[in-house]
Design a protein around this motif. Structure first.
Motif, PDB file in Angstrom:
ATOM      1  N   ARG A   1     -26.080   0.950  38.110  1.00 38.57           N
ATOM      2  CA  ARG A   1     -24.733   1.113  37.582  1.00 38.57           C
ATOM      3  C   ARG A   1     -23.688   0.795  38.656  1.00 38.57           C
ATOM      4  NH1 ARG A   1     -21.965   6.760  36.245  1.00 38.57           N
ATOM      5  NH2 ARG A   1     -19.987   6.012  35.472  1.00 38.57           N
TER       6      ARG A   1
ATOM      7  N   ARG B   1     -33.542  -0.368  23.313  1.00 39.72           N
ATOM      8  CA  ARG B   1     -33.170   0.743  22.430  1.00 39.72           C
ATOM      9  C   ARG B   1     -33.884   0.600  21.093  1.00 39.72           C
ATOM     10  NH1 ARG B   1     -28.358   3.422  23.600  1.00 39.72           N
ATOM     11  NH2 ARG B   1     -28.878   4.672  21.768  1.00 39.72           N
TER      12      ARG B   1
ATOM     13  N   ASP C   1     -23.220  -3.981  24.961  1.00 42.23           N
ATOM     14  CA  ASP C   1     -23.518  -2.725  25.662  1.00 42.23           C
ATOM     15  C   ASP C   1     -22.567  -1.624  25.211  1.00 42.23           C
ATOM     16  OD1 ASP C   1     -25.623  -3.749  27.074  1.00 42.23           O
ATOM     17  OD2 ASP C   1     -24.508  -4.077  28.929  1.00 42.23           O
ATOM     18  N   ASN C   2     -21.316  -1.974  24.964  1.00 39.01           N
ATOM     19  CA  ASN C   2     -20.350  -0.982  24.480  1.00 39.01           C
ATOM     20  C   ASN C   2     -20.778  -0.441  23.115  1.00 39.01           C
ATOM     21  OD1 ASN C   2     -17.428   0.172  24.790  1.00 39.01           O
ATOM     22  ND2 ASN C   2     -17.479  -0.680  22.725  1.00 39.01           N
TER      23      ASN C   2
ATOM     24  N   ARG D   1     -16.746   8.734  24.964  1.00 41.10           N
ATOM     25  CA  ARG D   1     -16.699   7.428  25.620  1.00 41.10           C
ATOM     26  C   ARG D   1     -16.410   7.620  27.103  1.00 41.10           C
ATOM     27  NH1 ARG D   1     -16.280   2.978  22.149  1.00 41.10           N
ATOM     28  NH2 ARG D   1     -16.340   3.586  19.985  1.00 41.10           N
TER      29      ARG D   1
ATOM     30  N   GLY E   1     -21.687   8.378  29.628  1.00 38.99           N
ATOM     31  CA  GLY E   1     -22.416   7.421  28.812  1.00 38.99           C
ATOM     32  C   GLY E   1     -22.780   6.163  29.552  1.00 38.99           C
ATOM     33  N   GLY E   2     -22.368   6.073  30.826  1.00 35.83           N
ATOM     34  CA  GLY E   2     -22.750   4.915  31.621  1.00 35.83           C
ATOM     35  C   GLY E   2     -21.687   3.850  31.722  1.00 35.83           C
ATOM     36  N   GLY E   3     -20.546   4.010  31.044  1.00 31.39           N
ATOM     37  CA  GLY E   3     -19.504   3.000  31.099  1.00 31.39           C
ATOM     38  C   GLY E   3     -18.615   3.171  32.311  1.00 31.39           C
TER      39      GLY E   3
ATOM     40  N   ARG F   1     -23.945   1.734  23.495  1.00 32.89           N
ATOM     41  CA  ARG F   1     -23.657   3.004  24.163  1.00 32.89           C
ATOM     42  C   ARG F   1     -23.144   4.058  23.184  1.00 32.89           C
ATOM     43  NH1 ARG F   1     -20.128   1.148  27.627  1.00 32.89           N
ATOM     44  NH2 ARG F   1     -21.819   0.374  28.934  1.00 32.89           N
ATOM     45  N   HIS F   2     -22.405   3.630  22.167  1.00 25.74           N
ATOM     46  CA  HIS F   2     -21.755   4.585  21.280  1.00 25.74           C
ATOM     47  C   HIS F   2     -22.357   4.645  19.882  1.00 25.74           C
ATOM     48  CE1 HIS F   2     -18.896   4.953  24.477  1.00 25.74           C
ATOM     49  NE2 HIS F   2     -18.572   3.682  24.397  1.00 25.74           N
TER      50      HIS F   2
END
Length: 261
Positions: free
Chosen positions: A90, A133, A163-164, A214, A218-220, A167-168
């Protein structure tokens, strides 16, 4: 003065020949612009230099963690090493993003012009989602579409929006690609919490996270969508956010079709 923005700080106001109040005001504003441009350039250099210098020790950390992962460690230690490896990856993405943004701020985004089959890029992302996933349902409607642009940057923009969405998403991600009215339209949707209409433009600001759903947990990093917009705009396209059918978020990218020869 209204035409001068953050991307054109080198511009100066014309100074009238007459030594009157207007001339004095133009001179004062130009001096102010000199100071602002110097400060902005120093900030960009700092971001670029710091990001570059971080790459070497981070590479050493990656190597060390790979060696630890290959060693026979207790189960709890292996879990710690895996977690550190995820965090280091990351951090590497964040550094790459900062370097790219520093270049964009310095001289704009330079893109190559070659034929790019967007459908190949979308198929690759669909397969990647299914691999990383598998619990998510991936719906796709992909038609052949070719644009002129930089394949590396376009792949990066696509991965950012995918990816966005991943992620959600709660259960489902959708990918759509089709030619429409002289352009190519790519739509990436998810069935997550969605984005309020008042915040749909803010998500393209750097380091913006709207709420705990968000958040950085969450990794963003808050840089993926701003970078995506920079890339798409450099290709003459647009990026917009809307509500997905049935709830969630839908990101829509439009890119112009190549001019006929």
């Amino acid at each position: 003065a209204e035409a001068i923005t953050a991307s054109s700080l080198h511009t100066r106001l014309p100074v009238p020949a007459a030594t009157d109040e207007i001339s004095a005001l133009a001179t004062t504003m130009n001096t102010m612009l000199d100071r602002i441009e110097t400060a902005a350039a120093a900030r960009r250099r700092f971001v670029a230099d710091a990001s570059h210098e971080l790459r070497s020790p981070l590479s050493t950390i990656h190597t060390g963690l790979d060696l630890l992962r290959a060693a026979k460690l207790p189960a709890d230690s292996e879990a710690h090493v895996a977690r550190l490896r995820r965090e280091s990856k990351r951090l590497a993405r964040l550094i790459d993003d900062l370097v790219l943004l520093a270049r964009v701020d310095e001289s704009g985004l330079h893109v190559r012009q070659e034929d790019v089959d967007l459908d190949d890029l979308v198929y690759a992302e669909r397969d990647r989602i299914a691999s990383v996933r598998p619990q998510l349902t991936v719906e796709s409607s992909i038609r052949p579409a070719r644009v002129s642009g930089d394949p590396h940057h376009l792949q990066r923009a696509l991965r950012n929006v995918v990816d966005n969405a991943v992620r959600h998403a709660r259960h489902r991600v959708s990918l759509g690609l089709a030619p429409v009215a002289g352009a190519v339209e790519l739509v990436v949707g998810d069935d997550g919490p969605g984005i309020p209409s008042t915040d749909r433009e803010r998500v393209f600001d750097r380091f913006v996270r709207l709420d705990e759903d968000r958040s950085r947990t969450g990794g963003g990093t808050g840089l993926g969508l701003p970078i995506t917009r920079d890339i798409i705009v450099a290709h003459g396209g647009t990026v917009t956010v809307a509500e997905a059918p049935g709830g969630g978020t839908s990101l829509r990218i439009r890119l112009p079709l190549p001019e006929p020869c």
